[in-house]
Design a protein around this motif. Structure first.
Motif, PDB file in Angstrom:
ATOM      1  N   LYS A 147      44.347  37.705  44.474  1.00  0.00           N
ATOM      2  CA  LYS A 147      42.867  38.015  44.915  1.00  0.00           C
ATOM      3  C   LYS A 147      41.486  36.542  44.685  1.00  0.00           C
ATOM      4  N   PHE A 148      41.862  35.911  43.585  1.00  0.00           N
ATOM      5  CA  PHE A 148      41.310  35.593  42.815  1.00  0.00           C
ATOM      6  C   PHE A 148      41.412  33.816  43.366  1.00  0.00           C
ATOM      7  N   SER A 149      42.720  33.715  43.941  1.00  0.00           N
ATOM      8  CA  SER A 149      43.316  32.262  45.111  1.00  0.00           C
ATOM      9  C   SER A 149      42.804  32.210  46.370  1.00  0.00           C
ATOM     10  N   GLY A 191      27.948  30.491  40.904  1.00  0.00           N
ATOM     11  CA  GLY A 191      28.672  30.572  41.981  1.00  0.00           C
ATOM     12  C   GLY A 191      29.881  29.960  42.134  1.00  0.00           C
ATOM     13  N   GLN A 192      29.712  29.024  41.740  1.00  0.00           N
ATOM     14  CA  GLN A 192      30.505  27.460  42.473  1.00  0.00           C
ATOM     15  C   GLN A 192      31.032  27.071  40.935  1.00  0.00           C
ATOM     16  N   ASP A 198      34.102  39.527  42.604  1.00  0.00           N
ATOM     17  CA  ASP A 198      33.350  38.863  41.798  1.00  0.00           C
ATOM     18  C   ASP A 198      33.564  37.836  40.426  1.00  0.00           C
ATOM     19  N   PRO A 199      33.939  36.652  40.474  1.00  0.00           N
ATOM     20  CA  PRO A 199      34.519  35.805  40.470  1.00  0.00           C
ATOM     21  C   PRO A 199      34.952  35.894  38.665  1.00  0.00           C
ATOM     22  N   ARG A 200      33.219  36.292  38.100  1.00  0.00           N
ATOM     23  CA  ARG A 200      33.078  36.223  36.956  1.00  0.00           C
ATOM     24  C   ARG A 200      32.628  37.192  36.361  1.00  0.00           C
ATOM     25  N   ILE A 229      35.746  44.174  38.818  1.00  0.00           N
ATOM     26  CA  ILE A 229      35.967  43.083  39.105  1.00  0.00           C
ATOM     27  C   ILE A 229      35.634  43.564  40.976  1.00  0.00           C
ATOM     28  N   GLU A 230      36.488  44.403  41.938  1.00  0.00           N
ATOM     29  CA  GLU A 230      35.714  44.452  42.876  1.00  0.00           C
ATOM     30  C   GLU A 230      35.123  45.351  43.111  1.00  0.00           C
ATOM     31  N   LEU A 231      34.450  45.208  44.131  1.00  0.00           N
ATOM     32  CA  LEU A 231      32.643  46.176  44.469  1.00  0.00           C
ATOM     33  C   LEU A 231      32.575  45.867  45.802  1.00  0.00           C
TER      34      LEU A 231
END
Length: 229
Positions: free
Chosen positions: A118-120, A75-76, A14-16, A7-9
């Motif tokens: 994080k997503f927020s 990505g949008q 990474d939203p996907r 999720i986080e690199l």
């Protein structure tokens, strides 16, 4: 459930990968070129995230005049008006090429935004970036020539300025669509495109290939895109 590195690199969200964790209220659909995703006046009940492809947003006036108000890429998000209470869609969205899109129900999206900081933060950053883009577009329409507006639009569509992008980038858009987006006629767009090509700023043969030199011309104190030939 994917582990944290997926999720986080290296500090990049990474939203996907994150959206794959949503168990309910999420669907993934493929759309063919020119296929409508939602229409103006449809019920607004979900938010969309583009995994692959480009999406065109248009509005239709009461007099039947259509205008392109946005083009979104991988990505949008789009369609987020439902989150602030909009019951009906105020625009139409259409796939400009083959697209892979994640649809998130309004209730699921609100739950995730409340529970996942994080997503927020990522989503808020998306909204702030779009707001800044809208302000820049308004200034562009008020103060810049149609030729300079076209140059800026091509650079935005090619994502120049992101990650040191310097290689030529292809864009598949009709001159009619470009004219609608910058508020001028197709003939003027054709004239400017030919001028850009003669100056080596773009190549144009079905697809538009944008070169770094167009950015350099726009950034120069006296750009070479406004003078007469």
């Amino acid at each position: 459930m994917p582990n944290a590195p997926e999720i986080e690199l290296k500090g990049i969200f990474d939203p996907r990968a994150f959206l794959r964790r949503i168990d309910s209220g999420r669907t993934i659909e493929r759309y063919a070129k020119n296929q409508k995703i939602f229409g103006q006046g449809d019920i607004a009940s979900s938010v969309y995230f583009i995994q692959k492809g480009k999406v065109k947003i248009t509005v239709l006036s009461e007099l039947g005049k259509e205008a392109v108000v946005g083009i979104f890429t991988a990505g949008q998000f789009f369609g987020e008006g439902c989150l602030e209470g909009a019951e009906l869609r105020t625009s139409t969205s259409q796939a400009m090429e083959e697209c892979l899109i994640t649809e998130i129900a309004k209730s699921a999206m609100l739950t995730v935004l409340a529970r996942e900081p994080k997503f927020s933060a990522f989503f808020i950053g998306h909204l702030l970036s779009r707001n800044s883009r809208i302000e820049d577009d308004l200034i562009d329409q008020l103060f810049n020539s149609s030729e300079r507006r076209l140059a800026r639009l091509l650079l935005l569509l090619a994502d120049f300025g992101k990650e040191g992008n310097a290689a030529p980038v292809d864009i598949s858009l009709s001159q009619e669509t470009l004219a609608e987006m910058i508020g001028t006629t197709r003939s003027r767009v054709s004239f400017f495109m030919n001028r850009f090509r003669k100056k080596g700023l773009i190549d144009y043969n079905g697809k538009i290939q944008v070169h770094r030199s167009l950015l350099d011309a726009v950034l120069r104190e006296k750009p070479g895109i406004d003078e007469e030939d």
